[in-house]
Scaffold this motif. Structure first.
Motif, PDB file in Angstrom:
ATOM      1  N   UNK A  23       0.961  -1.266   0.139  1.00  0.00           N
ATOM      2  CA  UNK A  23       0.009  -0.214   0.007  1.00  0.00           C
ATOM      3  C   UNK A  23       0.757   1.320  -0.266  1.00  0.00           C
ATOM      4  N   UNK A  24       2.000   1.382   0.564  1.00  0.00           N
ATOM      5  CA  UNK A  24       3.031   2.500   0.777  1.00  0.00           C
ATOM      6  C   UNK A  24       3.273   2.155  -0.525  1.00  0.00           C
ATOM      7  N   UNK A  25       3.999   1.169  -1.671  1.00  0.00           N
ATOM      8  CA  UNK A  25       4.434   1.761  -2.673  1.00  0.00           C
ATOM      9  C   UNK A  25       3.495   1.972  -3.476  1.00  0.00           C
ATOM     10  N   UNK A  26       2.347   1.514  -3.565  1.00  0.00           N
ATOM     11  CA  UNK A  26       0.936   2.078  -4.193  1.00  0.00           C
ATOM     12  C   UNK A  26       1.122   3.490  -4.283  1.00  0.00           C
ATOM     13  N   UNK A  27       1.227   3.923  -2.446  1.00  0.00           N
ATOM     14  CA  UNK A  27       0.498   5.204  -2.832  1.00  0.00           C
ATOM     15  C   UNK A  27       1.804   6.000  -3.269  1.00  0.00           C
ATOM     16  N   UNK A  28       2.473   5.740  -2.799  1.00  0.00           N
ATOM     17  CA  UNK A  28       3.822   7.399  -3.766  1.00  0.00           C
ATOM     18  C   UNK A  28       3.818   7.117  -5.461  1.00  0.00           C
ATOM     19  N   UNK A 100       9.110   3.177 -26.629  1.00  0.00           N
ATOM     20  CA  UNK A 100       9.225   1.676 -28.182  1.00  0.00           C
ATOM     21  C   UNK A 100       7.779   2.616 -29.122  1.00  0.00           C
ATOM     22  N   UNK A 101       6.588   2.705 -28.775  1.00  0.00           N
ATOM     23  CA  UNK A 101       5.437   3.087 -28.930  1.00  0.00           C
ATOM     24  C   UNK A 101       4.868   3.737 -27.887  1.00  0.00           C
ATOM     25  N   UNK A 102       4.097   4.110 -27.810  1.00  0.00           N
ATOM     26  CA  UNK A 102       2.291   4.504 -26.758  1.00  0.00           C
ATOM     27  C   UNK A 102       3.141   3.659 -25.675  1.00  0.00           C
ATOM     28  N   UNK A 103       3.329   4.262 -24.656  1.00  0.00           N
ATOM     29  CA  UNK A 103       3.720   3.529 -23.142  1.00  0.00           C
ATOM     30  C   UNK A 103       3.252   3.894 -21.876  1.00  0.00           C
ATOM     31  N   UNK A 104       2.677   3.286 -21.272  1.00  0.00           N
ATOM     32  CA  UNK A 104       2.193   3.705 -20.102  1.00  0.00           C
ATOM     33  C   UNK A 104       3.454   3.258 -18.923  1.00  0.00           C
ATOM     34  N   UNK A 105       3.574   4.030 -17.452  1.00  0.00           N
ATOM     35  CA  UNK A 105       4.940   3.189 -17.252  1.00  0.00           C
ATOM     36  C   UNK A 105       3.966   3.809 -15.428  1.00  0.00           C
ATOM     37  N   UNK A 106       4.544   3.043 -15.044  1.00  0.00           N
ATOM     38  CA  UNK A 106       4.468   3.322 -13.426  1.00  0.00           C
ATOM     39  C   UNK A 106       5.390   3.773 -13.245  1.00  0.00           C
ATOM     40  N   UNK A 107       5.770   4.909 -12.314  1.00  0.00           N
ATOM     41  CA  UNK A 107       6.845   5.654 -11.433  1.00  0.00           C
ATOM     42  C   UNK A 107       6.581   5.921  -9.884  1.00  0.00           C
ATOM     43  N   UNK A 108       7.917   5.039  -9.526  1.00  0.00           N
ATOM     44  CA  UNK A 108       8.380   4.897  -8.157  1.00  0.00           C
ATOM     45  C   UNK A 108       9.442   5.766  -7.437  1.00  0.00           C
ATOM     46  N   UNK A 109       9.291   6.429  -6.566  1.00  0.00           N
ATOM     47  CA  UNK A 109      10.209   7.342  -6.451  1.00  0.00           C
ATOM     48  C   UNK A 109      10.613   6.150  -4.739  1.00  0.00           C
ATOM     49  N   UNK A 110      12.755   6.915  -5.110  1.00  0.00           N
ATOM     50  CA  UNK A 110      13.447   5.516  -4.506  1.00  0.00           C
ATOM     51  C   UNK A 110      13.551   5.550  -3.380  1.00  0.00           C
ATOM     52  N   UNK A 111      12.740   6.546  -2.482  1.00  0.00           N
ATOM     53  CA  UNK A 111      12.261   6.240  -1.008  1.00  0.00           C
ATOM     54  C   UNK A 111      11.416   5.201  -1.089  1.00  0.00           C
ATOM     55  N   UNK A 112      10.328   4.932  -1.717  1.00  0.00           N
ATOM     56  CA  UNK A 112       9.020   3.516  -1.514  1.00  0.00           C
ATOM     57  C   UNK A 112       9.691   2.358  -1.378  1.00  0.00           C
ATOM     58  N   UNK A 113      10.944   2.276  -2.538  1.00  0.00           N
ATOM     59  CA  UNK A 113      10.999   0.836  -2.505  1.00  0.00           C
ATOM     60  C   UNK A 113      11.711  -0.036  -1.504  1.00  0.00           C
TER      61      UNK A 113
END
Length: 614
Positions: A23-28, A100-113
């Protein structure tokens, strides 16, 4: 948010997190969309603070800080994590990532992982990632040539030794072969199979001279031969051993099929063997469905495009051979010995991709002398085509298949038709048939040169016809202007095959024929014709390089189409190409057009008898 948590929780290293940590990772985390060609991160320029997880689309990664014109080290898709190394260490050690084409990413700050990577799953993830980095770093330099497969010194005997002597030497050296020098760079060969078949099964004495039972002339390969070419020798000639000799003819060692299991081509060798041993059509279909996975693995190993397609074609050949055998075995009135199955087009040249159609033809034995019998065979060939489609392969939809009378004839009928096409190339699709059949390669039945090739090899003796054929091939122009239109937004798509690759293939075919070369692959044909009037050495070198570049782009784009669930075609949306690939395609087409322009002038003002001059 619940959907994001489910997505992250289904992929390593997040899948081992306790619910509160997840949940913490997801929130960040934040979900970010990137357009095709966008630079997502360059962690060589500066250390990144985020790691990235691919939700949809594909990302090209450069894991080494090479030049901007280098191809990507790998392509990653849904569920893959990147950027964690620099995020965790705070050091600018890569990667560089481009959409490479249209891309959707999850970007997570270092502190949360931190929790994710300190978990058991996270530790395993990092260990596996490190191991894969080492493999990637080593792969480009290994297993390129047959030299890399030779792992022990040669095992030599002599003509005066007995079978018992040969067996003893092989046992002492833990070798599956023994080579016997015959002079002039030739060797006799004793293998485990020879001893079983010609000594034990035949009831011969152990005192039998080895020269009475050995294979009199062993197959050899020169040092420096690409591993893909060696793989084809094993596949097509059914070899147990292949001796490796240097330029002076000295024996350097030997390779056998098992040696490929340690090479990047090993997966192709194993899949081909499984196909060969398949006992039912359903088994072949299931194995054929693995071909895209094999091709994807080969592409991601950063092998040369020509080597990738050569290994891939070995398995495609095996699928076709096995399907033909099983279909004919189920029809008691038909005899496989009466059929020589011949590949045409890119499959014959060992240059197929996921989007390549299978063009093929059959040469009947003269015993297929009645229309009814030929019709029965063609019905079986239609079943072969249906099975190949079930296996995920594309069978030509324009009629270049043996179920059509045009592409299944007796040897004498093919010879008569070929002479007609030579004499009147404008009639009965003569030019089209000439281009198709000049690329013919038999994969089952009579291994001798197909009769049609024999006839067309003499096309130089029909100068008018040859000039007409070459001029027709030059009408397929590399479309530089179309590419420019696309690059400035006046167009949307580009046909990699029709507007770029096909012109090179045509040039290579006729240039090779002008120097009487029997090579089939485009690269080999260009090399054979290098330095001739039609193809100066510098232009041959350029076309070889351009062909590699375009095939590499084509392979990557078709795999991306396949993985997105889209139809696999040679037509690409230029906006989906990485900026580097767009630049490479445009430059390649300009190079091809330059060669075509010169060739057109040469063909206009010279005779075919001069074209092979060096």
């Amino acid at each position: 948010m619940d959907g994001l948590a489910r997505f992250l929780g289904s992929n390593p290293p997040f899948c081992s997190l306790a619910d509160p940590d997840l949940e913490k990772v997801t929130a960040a985390a934040r979900v970010v969309d990137h357009p095709a060609g966008a630079l997502i991160v360059d962690a060589f320029a500066s250390a990144g603070d985020d790691l990235f997880v691919v939700m949809a689309g594909q990302v090209e990664l450069w894991t080494t800080d090479g030049g901007a014109d280098e191809p990507a080290d790998e392509i990653v898709g849904q569920g893959c994590v990147f950027g964690h190394t620099t995020a965790l260490t705070g050091a600018p050690i890569g990667p560089r990532a481009v959409a490479l084409g249209p891309v959707r990413l999850v970007e997570i700050p270092r502190a949360a992982v931190a929790a994710a990577f300190s978990s058991p799953e996270g530790v395993r993830f990092l260990a596996q990632d490190l191991a894969e980095d080492r493999v990637r770093a080593a792969a480009p330099a290994r297993f390129r040539t047959v030299d890399d497969l030779v792992v022990s010194a040669p095992v030599l005997g002599h003509a005066g030794m007995t079978v018992a002597d040969a067996a003893r030497v092989m046992t002492e050296r833990s070798s599956r072969y023994l080579a016997v020098p015959r002079g002039n760079g030739e060797f006799g060969l004793v293998t485990d199979g020879v001893l079983r078949e010609h000594v034990l099964a035949a009831g011969r004495s152990a005192d039998t001279p080895v020269q009475d039972v050995m294979i009199p002339r062993a197959a050899t390969a020169r040092t420096g031969t690409p591993t893909a070419d060696v793989l084809h020798r094993f596949a097509e000639d059914r070899l147990d051993q292949l001796l490796v000799v240097d330029v002076s003819g000295a024996l350097r060692g030997a390779v056998d099929p098992a040696d490929f299991l340690t090479s990047p081509s090993g997966a192709g060798m194993m899949l081909r063997e499984n196909v060969r041993r398949a006992e039912s059509i359903d088994q072949v279909v299931a194995l054929g469905r693995q071909l895209p996975v094999l091709l994807g693995d080969l592409v991601r190993q950063r092998r040369e495009a020509s080597e990738t397609t050569a290994v891939y074609s070995t398995v495609v050949d095996a699928v076709q051979r096995r399907v033909l055998s099983l279909v004919l075995a189920g029809r008691a009135a038909l005899d496989e010995a009466e059929v020589t199955w011949m590949l045409l087009g890119s499959n014959a040249r060992r240059e197929p991709t996921l989007g390549s159609d299978i063009d093929s033809a059959v040469v009947f034995a003269e015993s297929v002398d009645s229309p009814a019998r030929a019709t029965a065979y063609r019905a079986a060939f239609a079943e072969v085509a249906d099975v190949l489609r079930r296996a995920g392969l594309r069978v030509d939809s324009h009629g270049a298949t043996p179920s059509s009378p045009t592409f299944s004839r007796t040897r004498s009928q093919w010879r008569a038709a070929a002479h007609l096409w030579l004499d009147s190339p404008l009639d009965n699709q003569g030019m089209l048939m000439a281009s198709l059949l000049l690329d013919g390669r038999p994969i089952q039945g009579d291994p001798a040169q197909p009769v049609v090739n024999e006839v067309f090899a003499d096309v130089r003796d029909h100068p008018g016809t040859m000039k007409l054929l070459v001029r027709e091939s030059l009408s397929h122009r590399a479309q530089v202007r179309s590419v420019r239109d696309v690059l400035v937004g006046r167009g949307g798509t580009f046909d990699l095959k029709g507007h770029a690759l096909r012109p090179i293939v045509e040039i290579a075919r006729w240039a090779a024929l002008s120097v009487r070369s029997s090579e089939l692959s485009t690269r080999a044909r260009l090399a054979a014709a290098s330095g001739s009037m039609l193809l100066p050495a510098e232009q041959a070198k350029t076309l070889i390089e351009v062909f590699e570049v375009l095939q590499r782009v084509r392979l990557r784009q078709q795999l991306a189409q396949f993985e997105r669930g889209e139809p696999v075609t040679d037509v690409v949306w230029m906006r989906r190409l990485a900026p580097l690939d767009r630049s490479l395609v445009a430059q390649s087409v300009r190079e091809i057009a330059t060669v075509q322009k010169r060739l057109f002038n040469i063909v206009q003002y010279t005779s075919p008898s001069e074209w092979g001059a060096r």
